[in-house]
Design a protein around this motif. Structure first.
Motif, short mmCIF file in Angstrom:
data_model
loop_
_atom_site.label_atom_id
_atom_site.label_comp_id
_atom_site.label_asym_id
_atom_site.label_seq_id
_atom_site.Cartn_x
_atom_site.Cartn_y
_atom_site.Cartn_z
N VAL A 159 -0.45 -10.77 -5.82
CA VAL A 159 -0.03 -9.86 -4.75
C VAL A 159 -1.24 -9.32 -4.00
O VAL A 159 -2.11 -8.67 -4.60
CB VAL A 159 0.79 -8.68 -5.30
N TYR A 160 -1.31 -9.61 -2.69
CA TYR A 160 -2.30 -8.95 -1.84
C TYR A 160 -1.70 -7.64 -1.37
O TYR A 160 -0.54 -7.58 -0.94
CB TYR A 160 -2.65 -9.83 -0.64
N VAL A 161 -2.48 -6.57 -1.44
CA VAL A 161 -2.03 -5.24 -1.08
C VAL A 161 -3.07 -4.54 -0.22
O VAL A 161 -4.23 -4.98 -0.13
CB VAL A 161 -1.75 -4.38 -2.34
N ARG A 162 -2.65 -3.46 0.42
CA ARG A 162 -3.57 -2.49 0.99
C ARG A 162 -3.66 -1.34 -0.02
O ARG A 162 -2.64 -0.78 -0.42
CB ARG A 162 -3.08 -1.98 2.33
N ALA A 163 -4.86 -1.01 -0.45
CA ALA A 163 -5.06 0.03 -1.45
C ALA A 163 -5.73 1.25 -0.82
O ALA A 163 -6.77 1.13 -0.18
CB ALA A 163 -5.92 -0.50 -2.60
N LYS A 164 -5.10 2.40 -0.99
CA LYS A 164 -5.67 3.64 -0.49
C LYS A 164 -6.65 4.20 -1.52
O LYS A 164 -6.30 4.39 -2.68
CB LYS A 164 -4.57 4.66 -0.20
N ILE A 165 -7.85 4.47 -1.08
CA ILE A 165 -8.90 4.97 -1.96
C ILE A 165 -9.30 6.37 -1.49
O ILE A 165 -9.95 6.53 -0.48
CB ILE A 165 -10.13 4.05 -1.95
N GLY A 166 -8.86 7.38 -2.25
CA GLY A 166 -9.19 8.74 -1.85
C GLY A 166 -8.64 9.04 -0.47
O GLY A 166 -7.50 8.71 -0.13
N SER A 167 -9.45 9.65 0.37
CA SER A 167 -9.04 10.00 1.72
C SER A 167 -9.49 8.95 2.74
O SER A 167 -9.31 9.13 3.94
CB SER A 167 -9.63 11.36 2.11
N THR A 168 -10.08 7.85 2.26
CA THR A 168 -10.58 6.81 3.16
C THR A 168 -9.45 5.89 3.60
O THR A 168 -8.34 5.92 3.05
CB THR A 168 -11.67 5.98 2.48
N ALA A 169 -9.72 5.07 4.58
CA ALA A 169 -8.72 4.10 5.03
C ALA A 169 -8.43 3.09 3.92
O ALA A 169 -9.24 2.87 3.02
CB ALA A 169 -9.24 3.38 6.27
N SER A 170 -7.25 2.48 4.00
CA SER A 170 -6.88 1.51 2.99
C SER A 170 -7.72 0.24 3.13
O SER A 170 -8.20 -0.09 4.21
CB SER A 170 -5.39 1.16 3.10
N VAL A 171 -7.89 -0.45 2.02
CA VAL A 171 -8.69 -1.66 1.99
C VAL A 171 -7.91 -2.76 1.28
O VAL A 171 -6.94 -2.51 0.56
CB VAL A 171 -10.03 -1.43 1.27
N ALA A 172 -8.31 -4.01 1.48
CA ALA A 172 -7.62 -5.15 0.88
C ALA A 172 -7.92 -5.24 -0.60
O ALA A 172 -9.05 -4.99 -1.04
CB ALA A 172 -8.04 -6.43 1.59
N HIS A 173 -6.93 -5.65 -1.36
CA HIS A 173 -7.08 -5.73 -2.82
C HIS A 173 -6.07 -6.76 -3.34
O HIS A 173 -5.12 -7.12 -2.64
CB HIS A 173 -6.82 -4.35 -3.43
N MET A 174 -6.31 -7.25 -4.55
CA MET A 174 -5.38 -8.22 -5.16
C MET A 174 -5.03 -7.77 -6.56
O MET A 174 -5.90 -7.35 -7.33
CB MET A 174 -5.99 -9.62 -5.20
N VAL A 175 -3.73 -7.84 -6.90
CA VAL A 175 -3.24 -7.49 -8.23
C VAL A 175 -2.29 -8.59 -8.69
O VAL A 175 -1.97 -9.51 -7.94
CB VAL A 175 -2.51 -6.12 -8.22
N LEU A 176 -1.83 -8.46 -9.93
CA LEU A 176 -0.82 -9.37 -10.45
C LEU A 176 0.46 -8.59 -10.66
O LEU A 176 0.44 -7.50 -11.24
CB LEU A 176 -1.29 -9.99 -11.77
N GLY A 177 1.57 -9.14 -10.17
CA GLY A 177 2.87 -8.50 -10.35
C GLY A 177 3.73 -9.26 -11.33
O GLY A 177 3.77 -10.49 -11.33
N TYR A 178 4.44 -8.51 -12.19
CA TYR A 178 5.41 -9.08 -13.13
C TYR A 178 6.79 -8.59 -12.74
O TYR A 178 7.03 -7.39 -12.67
CB TYR A 178 5.09 -8.66 -14.57
N TYR A 179 7.71 -9.54 -12.48
CA TYR A 179 9.05 -9.22 -12.02
C TYR A 179 10.05 -9.61 -13.11
O TYR A 179 10.32 -10.80 -13.32
CB TYR A 179 9.37 -9.99 -10.74
N PRO A 180 10.64 -8.63 -13.83
CA PRO A 180 11.62 -8.97 -14.88
C PRO A 180 12.78 -9.80 -14.33
O PRO A 180 13.29 -10.69 -15.00
CB PRO A 180 12.10 -7.60 -15.36
N GLN A 181 13.18 -9.50 -13.10
CA GLN A 181 14.16 -10.27 -12.35
C GLN A 181 13.61 -10.46 -10.93
O GLN A 181 12.80 -9.66 -10.47
CB GLN A 181 15.51 -9.54 -12.30
N PRO A 182 14.04 -11.50 -10.22
CA PRO A 182 13.46 -11.77 -8.90
C PRO A 182 13.49 -10.59 -7.94
O PRO A 182 12.58 -10.42 -7.13
CB PRO A 182 14.32 -12.93 -8.38
N THR A 183 14.54 -9.76 -8.00
CA THR A 183 14.66 -8.63 -7.09
C THR A 183 14.29 -7.31 -7.74
O THR A 183 14.46 -6.25 -7.12
CB THR A 183 16.08 -8.55 -6.52
#
Length: 232
Positions: free
Chosen positions: A143-167
């Protein structure tokens, strides 16, 4: 924490999320296999010794024990163990420091061998390990996300998502956070797109918006290096 987070996202901030999306759509392969075969641990440990030395062998051996001890656990326990293993053992560093490149996707062996990597490398290693442990590809997405860091503008980041069901609401595995948390508890993350071998999802969409295609790319290179390393 702010200092660590800022360093973790520096490389993605430099190239910008729009560029990341563009590179992904144009050149990143989505030819992900649905599951990884049992790794050739002897080969992987031998390569770790040859390329990186004793410390890498120790890390790969610990990874091997993690896999052997976690195969029969419930998925949630697998998520927590894998997330903790990499977050505690591996140091975040930008690609330019580790690989002298602005954007390099490391294989799990390279990641463990160097003992450092960026958010993409953490996500790839966790994804691969969970696949080896039998967690279905339909439950995992990069998952590519925008991550908010403190009071600064959001930046690009990557995480892994686990979905127990598709929705279902995903659980998030993140190198910035020690625990696995539901997406609803990560208001600092705004999803942009996610992907696995079955397709690509934009934002919080529940249906895939594109079919994956195989092409020369960073991910295809990673898969080839994994094969050479005895990991798939």
């Amino acid at each position: 924490m702010i200092i660590v987070v800022t360093r973790c996202l520096r490389s993605l901030r430099m190239r910008g999320l729009q560029q990341s999306v563009w590179l992904f759509l144009l050149g990143l392969s989505l030819a992900l296999i649905s599951s990884f075969a049992a790794p050739d641990h002897d080969k992987t440990q031998a390569l770790a010794q040859e390329r990186y030395g004793a410390r890498a062998v120790e890390t790969v051996a610990a990874w091997r024990r993690l896999i052997e001890e976690s195969r029969d656990l419930p998925d949630l326990d697998k998520l927590n163990k894998v997330n903790t293993f990499f977050n505690r053992r591996i140091l975040f560093q930008d690609d330019i420091v580790v690989w002298q490149q602005t954007d390099y996707w490391a294989s799990p062996l390279e990641f463990m061998g160097r003992g450092s990597g960026d958010c993409e490398d953490f996500s790839i290693a966790k994804y691969t390990t969970l696949q080896i442990l039998g967690v279905g590809n339909d439950k995992l997405r990069m998952v590519y996300v925008r991550a908010k860091i403190g009071s600064t503008a959001s930046v690009a980041h990557m995480v892994l998502g686990y979905y127990p069901q598709p929705t279902a609401e995903p659980l998030i595995l993140d190198n910035l956070i020690t625990s696995v948390r539901p997406a609803s508890m990560r208001s600092d993350l705004i999803p942009v797109f996610s992907f696995n071998s079955d397709g690509l999802w934009v934002g919080g969409a529940t249906a895939s918006s594109a079919d994956p295609t195989a092409r020369l790319s960073r991910w295809r290179d990673v898969l080839e290096r994994m094969h050479q390393d005895g990991i798939n």
